[in-house]
Motif scaffolding. Sequence first.
Motif, PDB file in Angstrom:
ATOM      1  N   ILE A  59       0.832  -1.253   0.656  1.00  0.00           N
ATOM      2  CA  ILE A  59       0.243  -0.150  -0.373  1.00  0.00           C
ATOM      3  C   ILE A  59       0.991   1.286   0.543  1.00  0.00           C
ATOM      4  CG2 ILE A  59      -1.753   1.062   1.582  1.00  0.00           C
ATOM      5  CD1 ILE A  59      -3.026  -1.106   2.338  1.00  0.00           C
ATOM      6  N   SER A  65      -7.281  10.283 -10.086  1.00  0.00           N
ATOM      7  CA  SER A  65      -6.954   9.995  -8.727  1.00  0.00           C
ATOM      8  C   SER A  65      -8.166   8.441  -8.758  1.00  0.00           C
ATOM      9  CB  SER A  65      -7.383  11.816  -8.193  1.00  0.00           C
ATOM     10  OG  SER A  65      -6.590  12.105  -8.571  1.00  0.00           O
ATOM     11  N   MET A 101      -6.939   5.960  -9.611  1.00  0.00           N
ATOM     12  CA  MET A 101      -5.854   5.122  -8.191  1.00  0.00           C
ATOM     13  C   MET A 101      -6.201   4.745  -7.277  1.00  0.00           C
ATOM     14  SD  MET A 101      -2.657   7.470  -7.011  1.00  0.00           S
ATOM     15  CE  MET A 101      -1.150   6.082  -5.944  1.00  0.00           C
ATOM     16  N   PHE A 102      -7.652   5.511  -6.493  1.00  0.00           N
ATOM     17  CA  PHE A 102      -8.131   5.140  -5.124  1.00  0.00           C
ATOM     18  C   PHE A 102      -8.732   4.387  -5.344  1.00  0.00           C
ATOM     19  CE2 PHE A 102     -11.741   5.554  -2.941  1.00  0.00           C
ATOM     20  CZ  PHE A 102     -11.275   6.049  -1.704  1.00  0.00           C
ATOM     21  N   VAL A 127      -6.252   1.118  -4.778  1.00  0.00           N
ATOM     22  CA  VAL A 127      -6.045   1.117  -3.974  1.00  0.00           C
ATOM     23  C   VAL A 127      -7.071  -0.022  -2.586  1.00  0.00           C
ATOM     24  CG1 VAL A 127      -5.263   2.642  -1.373  1.00  0.00           C
ATOM     25  CG2 VAL A 127      -4.014   3.074  -3.711  1.00  0.00           C
ATOM     26  N   THR A 128      -8.293   0.891  -2.990  1.00  0.00           N
ATOM     27  CA  THR A 128      -9.611   0.321  -2.344  1.00  0.00           C
ATOM     28  C   THR A 128      -9.534  -1.206  -2.330  1.00  0.00           C
ATOM     29  OG1 THR A 128     -10.260   2.595  -3.105  1.00  0.00           O
ATOM     30  CG2 THR A 128     -11.753   0.501  -1.346  1.00  0.00           C
ATOM     31  N   SER A 130      -6.730  -2.805  -0.289  1.00  0.00           N
ATOM     32  CA  SER A 130      -6.776  -1.805   1.397  1.00  0.00           C
ATOM     33  C   SER A 130      -7.773  -2.638   1.896  1.00  0.00           C
ATOM     34  CB  SER A 130      -7.321  -0.541   1.836  1.00  0.00           C
ATOM     35  OG  SER A 130      -6.977   0.472   0.993  1.00  0.00           O
ATOM     36  N   TYR A 134      -6.478  -5.333   3.610  1.00  0.00           N
ATOM     37  CA  TYR A 134      -6.150  -5.005   4.380  1.00  0.00           C
ATOM     38  C   TYR A 134      -6.877  -4.719   5.861  1.00  0.00           C
ATOM     39  CZ  TYR A 134      -3.302  -2.432   8.327  1.00  0.00           C
ATOM     40  OH  TYR A 134      -3.332  -1.663   9.435  1.00  0.00           O
ATOM     41  N   ILE A 135      -8.106  -4.804   5.706  1.00  0.00           N
ATOM     42  CA  ILE A 135      -8.948  -4.198   6.675  1.00  0.00           C
ATOM     43  C   ILE A 135     -10.011  -5.295   7.121  1.00  0.00           C
ATOM     44  CG2 ILE A 135     -11.348  -2.890   6.690  1.00  0.00           C
ATOM     45  CD1 ILE A 135     -10.378  -0.726   5.442  1.00  0.00           C
TER      46      ILE A 135
END
Lengths: 275, 324
Positions: free
Chosen positions: B254, B299, B302-303, B306-307, B310, B313-314
Amino acid sequence: MLSKLARRLGFCVLLLLVMTFVLFPIYWMITTSLKVPLDYATRDPAWFPTRLTGEHYLSLWRGRAYRYLGNTVLVAMSATALSLSVGLMAAYALARFRFPAKLDVLFLLWVLLVRMAPPVVMAIPLYTTLRTLGLLNTHLGLMVVYQIYVLPYAIWMLLGFVREVPIEVEEAAAIDGASKWKTLRAVVLPLVGPGLVATAIFSVIMTWNEFIYALLFLRTPDRFTLPIHIANFITEYEILWGELMAIGIMSSLPILFLSGYVQRHLLKGFAMQLK
Amino acid sequence: MRCHPLFFKLMRSKPAPKRPWHERHFNLLLLLPALLIIAFLTIYPLVNVVRLSFYEYNYLRGTPKFVGVENYVRLFRDRFFLDGLRNTFYFSIAATVAEVGLGLFLAILFHRRFRGRRLLLPLLIFPMMLSTMVVCSIWRSMYHFDYGILNHLLESLTPAVNWVLGLFGRSPLEPIRIRWLFDPDLALWSVVLVDIWQWTPMAFLILLAGLQSIPRELYEAAKVDGASGPALFRRITLPLLRNHLFLALLLRSIDTFKIFDKVYALTGGGPGSATETISFYIYREGFKYFNMGRASAASVVMFLAVTGVSALYIRQVLGRTSAQ
């Protein structure tokens, strides 16, 4: 016997290689900041300084580099203060009370997601917002924007510390007729004191080193923080390395002292610190 | 002015309040400032960035114009964006694998007790305490083509290498200098090396904690049963270290996916588009060319990327919190 000796020797050699790779750049930074330019601006740089000099540190002083130090301290401290006070309240609420419809889990999810989103994604709308509010190019604006990093982090860290406060203490306070606010202030606050200090230190480290928002939202050199000043220095003056390394050391020392203090919490702190 | 009948009903049916309202809604009141700040700093900007991505908007030239998905279409035809996408993935994967691999190696090295360990440990994690800009200034000076210590080292090693080559009857090499940051094939990997130097300590710390959480009795029992070194590692260490490995991989991937500051300070995205990354692309489109629409579209892409990571991970983090 011989094989044991060989293994020990191998271990030592490995260790030596690793430590050289890790420490050489730091050695290079320290010595370069003390070298005369003849020793580094040459095709034949000196491994050891031939003559020690303090001229680079003096020229930092003359160039008023402490301005940037001051700016950095100001932004880091105020951002930390805000995030700690708001973060402690939120962490306490999340730790102690049941929220309807799993609101607390949702909140934590959001906090984590924000922590992981790339800062540049938020940069464009934040830029327009700050411009509308007239907060562009101000330390206040930067301090508020830094809450993106430090507030979720503070909530996350403090949640752990609040959970360690025994609930019986609070119940005792309630029986004695203390209001909830008073309980939080007079009973919980002192008990999470050490946790607050650790969180504050990590939050200062984070904002101290922050780069991208400071780069985008500060325009006047007088208001620059240290990382922006260093970045400018790197790109503008190709090989004024003595001075560059002196700034680097000046901006690293406070952080090194602070991180020595929180070594115990290092792992937890850095696991959340996602830049 | 008319009031809703329910209002009166509520007023009447309520028992006399024993505590003031701020006591009853204490928890919400405590949460409110944080909620407001986070909403203001994240929800609002995120909604805005999605909206802007459908507009053509250069705010030096005037008002936004709705263009539908054109920004996205153009984005995926832009060579710089595609190169940025590719480089970001290369960078992220290479740096993550190297950092976690080296971190594991170091963790195993430092898991055993030896003299000087307590002294070396803080030194080993020194690099990650430095600000990225400080790290970049050190490495940029070492990478310098003419005056950098690395090229100087290469040059001074050449005679020794040639001597060895001479022993085997090979022809000697010319002294070489490497264009660390200006060779299109090498620049990205030079940036990766800097990231490895700075962040391997973090993977190391996570994995060392993991190793220390494995009870030593397990190894002793396995040794009694006749297991040897490699089998111990494969059968005990790796499975029990799985969570920590996962955490280290995820955190580093990340982090490296966001790579911006090193590119800014070391190469500026060049040479050509050799070290272009998504973050850097957004920065340049938005803040150098003021092409807000296109930058917003990038953006959003990219978001979303990453989500995805993520979410993993969450789930892991939440799983652990609820297990406690």
